[in-house]
Design an enzyme around this catalytic site. Structure first.
Site, PDB file in Angstrom:
ATOM      1  N   LYS A 157      31.724  59.786  57.624  1.00 12.28           N
ATOM      2  CA  LYS A 157      30.307  59.478  57.395  1.00 12.28           C
ATOM      3  C   LYS A 157      29.538  60.692  56.883  1.00 12.28           C
ATOM      4  CE  LYS A 157      30.117  55.376  60.153  1.00 12.28           C
ATOM      5  NZ  LYS A 157      31.505  55.229  60.643  1.00 12.28           N
TER       6      LYS A 157
HETATM    7  C1  LIG Z   1      32.356  54.146  60.458  1.00 13.53           C
HETATM    8  C2  LIG Z   1      33.809  54.391  60.564  1.00 13.53           C
HETATM    9  C3  LIG Z   1      34.762  53.488  60.022  1.00 13.53           C
HETATM   10  C4  LIG Z   1      34.373  52.181  59.377  1.00 13.53           C
HETATM   11  O1  LIG Z   1      33.736  52.356  58.135  1.00 13.53           O
HETATM   12  P1  LIG Z   1      32.903  51.147  57.469  1.00 13.53           P
HETATM   13  O2  LIG Z   1      32.266  51.734  56.269  1.00 13.53           O
HETATM   14  O3  LIG Z   1      31.894  50.731  58.512  1.00 13.53           O
HETATM   15  O4  LIG Z   1      33.859  50.051  57.154  1.00 13.53           O
HETATM   16  C5  LIG Z   1      36.111  53.829  60.112  1.00 13.53           C
HETATM   17  N1  LIG Z   1      36.503  54.974  60.725  1.00 13.53           N
HETATM   18  C6  LIG Z   1      35.622  55.842  61.264  1.00 13.53           C
HETATM   19  C7  LIG Z   1      36.137  57.061  61.935  1.00 13.53           C
HETATM   20  C8  LIG Z   1      34.254  55.602  61.205  1.00 13.53           C
HETATM   21  O5  LIG Z   1      33.388  56.483  61.749  1.00 13.53           O
END
Ligand SMILES: *Cc1c(COP(=O)(O)O)cnc(C)c1O
Length: 467
Positions: free
Chosen positions: A112
């Site tokens: 993120k």
């Molecule tokens: C948020 C997240 C996901 C999922 O991503 P999306 O964009 O919501 O599909 C997968 N792995 C981790 C570690 C995350 O923080």
């Protein structure tokens, strides 16, 4: 670039308004009016460029009219200077034809950061130009909150309030948020669950008097600018492995469908792809939807990959919009079905278009743990439980197309999930140097009851955006 709503009833907006508004007024999500497309020669020209150079080229068409190329370049440089690897998102080979794309080298150790670190300077620029302040309010069960706080800390035009469920996040996750002591960062520990936190935020957004009084803004995964920033690493990895001269497949650990949607966007922009694999844990609404055509919500089961424990994948609406031939009336009808009865049937033609590009694989808890253990035993490499879901799905999906290289997105650093890692490998995964003293740092947060009026009063009292 002009943006339109997937529900067709909100006004078209430019990039800056889409960035600051998040959700469209008709409840829909903003998407570019047309997908920009690169020629094979342009994509071949990405070869050998740095991550930031690729980012400038991929993002430029989406921000045209809002940012000058030099402004974009300086923001991209600032954003990715915070990463602890020169390649920003390095590729590691796991096996013949199987690669890991490490997206966890940002300040909070999850993918993120790749989008959030760019959102910080983008918000700053837009707010300075408009001479306004905003209050960012969000709920988190872990990763999103710390990435948002780290991106927005110390920014003059922004106050950020993150609600987390008191006593229900891991200690590492809580401390990554609560040890940020900048004056514009406000951690609110709510006496309730993550669902309570999310319901509070939703209700605050729906209260237009409150919303307007604090200039509320959102940075959750439906914000288009986050998807846009994630498109970059698909191009970066694809070109490193031979695109546009050969296709590359991707396996994506999926929750809210933001990350894998970015892969779809890269494909629409001309990146030749084999399969796009939607990898889910046992919360498998997307796997069931692709198999049966029925998108049907159920109860959430807690797993070792908590960032993928979701009921509804919000960004799926953007794919549905394209798959129905950009039929906003059809999307409105499907979403009304979701609100009223908790599900809808994907129209047959749309389902066919989705299946033509995507595979979907469900991975259970035993398989996830086995993948972590066996990869560690074979290579000494530790992967976090979210990444392990992606790798397990990748191995399965590759069987049908062994000749196409497969990239699995590594979405978090294993140190974030110490307990699961210790159980699977018998060893702890240490925190990287910049977080080594996390457990000793001073924390600051307020504990509040699960009461919207009390939370709103706290925000109104503290936000500098209140006029
Ligand atoms: C948020 C997240 C996901 C999922 O991503 P999306 O964009 O919501 O599909 C997968 N792995 C981790 C570690 C995350 O923080």
């Amino acid at each position: 670039m002009n943006y339109i709503s997937t529900r067709g009833e909100a006004a078209g907006l430019g990039f800056e308004d889409v960035l600051l508004n998040g959700l469209a007024r008709d409840g829909g999500l903003y998407v570019p009016q047309d997908w920009p497309v690169f020629s094979a020669a342009q994509i071949a020209g990405f070869s050998g460029l740095s991550y930031t150079e690729v980012a400038c080229r991929v993002i430029a068409p989406f921000v045209s009219g809002a940012l000058e190329p030099a402004e974009l370049k300086s923001m991209v440089k600032t954003a990715y200077a915070a990463f602890d690897h020169k390649a920003v998102t390095p590729l590691t080979q796991l096996d013949s034809g199987l690669w890991l794309l490490e997206l966890f080298h940002g300040p909070t150790l999850a993918f993120k950061d790749v989008a959030m670190q760019l959102l910080g300077p983008l918000f700053d620029h837009a707010l300075k130009r408009r001479k306004m302040r905003v209050t960012i309010v969000g709920a988190t069960s872990g990763d999103t909150g710390s990435a948002a706080i780290e991106a927005m800390r110390g920014r003059d035009a922004v106050d950020i309030f993150i609600l987390h469920p008191h006593g229900r996040t891991s200690e590492v996750q809580r401390r990554q948020m609560t040890t940020v002591l900048d004056a514009n960062v406000h951690n609110l520990a709510i006496e309730g669950t993550f669902d309570d936190c999310q319901a509070l935020v939703k209700a605050m957004f729906a209260d237009s008097d409150f919303r307007d009084s604090v200039h509320m803004a959102g940075v959750n995964s439906i914000n288009w600018a986050r998807v846009m920033a994630q498109v970059v690493y698909y191009f970066y990895a694809g070109v490193a492995l031979g695109a546009p001269h050969r296709p590359v497949s991707f396996s994506v650990p999926t929750g809210n469908f933001g990350d894998v949607l970015a892969g779809y966007v890269a494909q629409r922009m001309g990146l030749p792809m084999g399969r796009l694999v939607i990898a889910t844990n046992v919360n498998d609404i997307l796997v069931r939807a692709l198999k049966t055509g029925r998108y049907e919500t159920g109860a959430v089961t807690p797993t070792a990959s908590p960032s993928m424990d979701i009921q509804v994948s919000s960004n799926f609406e953007r794919l549905l919009f394209d798959a129905t031939g950009r039929d906003a009336a059809a999307v409105r009808a499907l979403m009304a079905g979701l609100d009223q009865s908790g599900g809808f049937s994907i129209p047959e033609a749309a389902l066919g278009r989705i299946r033509a590009r995507f595979d979907a694989v469900r991975v259970n808890e035993v398989e996830t743990s086995k993948t972590i253990a066996s990869l560690y035993a074979q290579t000494g490499l530790k992967i976090d439980p979210h990444t392990a879901v992606g790798v397990t799905a990748a191995v399965e999906a590759r069987r049908a197309h062994p000749e196409i290289p497969m990239v699995c997105l590594a979405t978090a650093h294993p140190a974030k999930f110490e307990k699961v890692m210790a159980e699977a490998t018998g060893e702890r995964a240490p925190l990287p140097a910049h977080l080594a003293d996390l457990m000793e740092r001073e924390e600051r947060y307020d504990v509040l009851p699960n009461d919207r009026m009390k939370v709103q009063a706290t925000i109104q009292e503290r936000s500098r955006a209140v006029v």
